[in-house]
Write a protein that holds these residues in place. Sequence first.
Motif, short mmCIF file in Angstrom:
data_model
loop_
_atom_site.label_atom_id
_atom_site.label_comp_id
_atom_site.label_asym_id
_atom_site.label_seq_id
_atom_site.Cartn_x
_atom_site.Cartn_y
_atom_site.Cartn_z
N GLY A 14 -4.46 -0.14 -1.53
CA GLY A 14 -4.31 -0.23 -0.07
C GLY A 14 -5.06 1.05 0.56
N MET A 15 -4.09 1.49 1.55
CA MET A 15 -4.69 2.69 2.25
C MET A 15 -4.71 4.08 1.34
N LYS A 16 -3.90 3.87 0.20
CA LYS A 16 -3.85 4.95 -0.73
C LYS A 16 -4.95 5.22 -1.30
N ALA A 17 -6.08 4.00 -1.32
CA ALA A 17 -7.45 4.06 -1.89
C ALA A 17 -8.32 5.06 -1.19
N MET A 18 -8.13 5.34 0.18
CA MET A 18 -8.56 6.53 0.87
C MET A 18 -8.62 7.94 0.12
N ALA A 19 -7.86 7.95 -0.68
CA ALA A 19 -7.81 9.12 -1.71
C ALA A 19 -9.14 9.40 -2.41
N ARG A 67 -7.94 1.33 11.82
CA ARG A 67 -6.67 0.98 12.44
C ARG A 67 -6.00 -0.19 11.65
N ARG A 68 -4.68 -0.30 11.93
CA ARG A 68 -4.10 -1.62 11.53
C ARG A 68 -4.63 -2.83 12.05
N ASP A 69 -5.05 -3.00 13.03
CA ASP A 69 -5.67 -4.15 13.41
C ASP A 69 -7.14 -4.55 13.00
N ASP A 70 -7.76 -3.34 12.62
CA ASP A 70 -8.90 -3.62 11.95
C ASP A 70 -9.14 -4.38 10.66
N LEU A 71 -7.89 -4.21 9.88
CA LEU A 71 -7.70 -5.12 8.66
C LEU A 71 -6.78 -6.10 8.65
N PHE A 72 -5.64 -5.77 9.36
CA PHE A 72 -4.53 -6.86 8.85
C PHE A 72 -3.69 -7.34 10.44
N ARG A 73 -3.87 -8.44 10.65
CA ARG A 73 -3.16 -9.19 11.78
C ARG A 73 -2.45 -10.34 11.07
N VAL A 74 -1.21 -10.27 11.66
CA VAL A 74 -0.47 -11.31 11.37
C VAL A 74 -0.87 -12.70 11.47
N ASN A 75 -0.58 -13.55 10.69
CA ASN A 75 -1.12 -15.03 10.68
C ASN A 75 0.07 -15.75 11.38
N LEU A 152 -0.43 -13.53 -1.21
CA LEU A 152 0.81 -13.60 -0.34
C LEU A 152 0.39 -13.08 1.11
N TYR A 153 -0.44 -11.99 1.09
CA TYR A 153 -0.82 -11.09 2.15
C TYR A 153 -2.27 -11.73 2.77
N LEU A 154 -3.25 -11.73 1.94
CA LEU A 154 -4.44 -12.47 2.44
C LEU A 154 -4.77 -13.60 1.70
N PRO A 155 -5.46 -14.80 2.31
CA PRO A 155 -6.02 -15.87 1.62
C PRO A 155 -6.75 -15.69 0.64
N PRO A 156 -6.80 -16.48 -0.26
CA PRO A 156 -8.08 -16.26 -1.32
C PRO A 156 -9.40 -17.02 -0.59
N ASP A 248 1.89 8.67 -1.81
CA ASP A 248 3.27 7.96 -1.64
C ASP A 248 3.03 6.66 -2.37
N PRO A 249 3.86 6.26 -3.36
CA PRO A 249 3.64 4.85 -3.77
C PRO A 249 3.96 3.92 -2.84
N TYR A 250 4.76 4.00 -1.62
CA TYR A 250 4.68 3.03 -0.60
C TYR A 250 3.84 3.21 0.39
N GLY A 251 2.76 3.75 0.23
CA GLY A 251 1.74 4.15 1.28
C GLY A 251 0.53 2.99 1.45
N THR A 252 0.80 1.93 0.98
CA THR A 252 -0.46 1.10 0.79
C THR A 252 -0.94 0.65 2.25
N PHE A 253 0.35 0.65 3.23
CA PHE A 253 -0.01 0.22 4.44
C PHE A 253 0.12 1.31 5.54
N ALA A 254 0.01 2.60 5.05
CA ALA A 254 0.33 3.90 5.88
C ALA A 254 -0.94 4.13 6.52
N PHE A 255 -1.50 3.50 7.66
CA PHE A 255 -2.83 3.73 8.21
C PHE A 255 -2.78 5.09 8.85
#
Length: 278
Positions: A14-19, A67-75, A152-156, A248-255
Amino acid sequence: MKPARVVLVLSGGGMKAMAHVGVLRALELHGIVPAELVAVSAGALVGALVAGGLPYEQIVQIVTGIRRDDLFRVNRTSLMLRGVGASSVLRAEALRAFLARVLPVSHFDRLVLPLRIVVTNLDRGEAEVFGAGGRTDCSVAEAVYASMALPLYLPPTSLGGATYGDGGLLQVLPLDVAAVCDADLVVAVDVGPVHQAHPAWRRLAPPLIAVPDRAIALMMAEQRARTVAAWRANASRPPLVLVQPPVDPYGTFAFDRTVDFIEAGYRAAHQELEKRAQ
């Protein structure tokens, strides 16, 4: 003496991959230029920017602007109308539009560096590669989306009659794919899930999301540990520099922490490369 051919492996996270972006800077300062990239999930996004020929400064500008809305919008509509019958928690359109906007090339044959994007064939239960050494019958953006489509998060997505999802399900740190590359040195950047025993995951999301997310993370962490151990136990494989930024191991969505992640990647890579130089 600098290795003649370096393969750079970029994990999911996730956003941790920006490392990974910070790692690029450390490699550059050490005079190391990757000859080929192997990437998965969010790492595939960074890998496609690099393989597409964008300079470091432009990559930083792109990822720090996410930004969060660039990638993830709730269905929301599907969740309200279909409940557990919804295809995903998030809609695919935002991520697809973002990839189409920022990736510098659309076709694999226009990349300036070979790029292997790892995806999971959900029908066959196998990891597959798009790009160098694999299928090229889709756009780079389609392959990156498939590699990021975490269930779960994104459709295949369907490509060539098969259904694909996040490559990290089977290869969150795709060293098995890197093993077939011609390399004098492999630099692998790991920002994926950890086995860390901590109750924080329970507070991150509703149980319907948090529990499967934690289960997937544990599975990925175990799979990654086995992959690294197998590489190190095989004397015929090239040397491995494993970079594990302290993110942070819980930083997947830390935009809001992209700059911190980039800096962590730089510091960790610089430290590992300094060790190797001694």
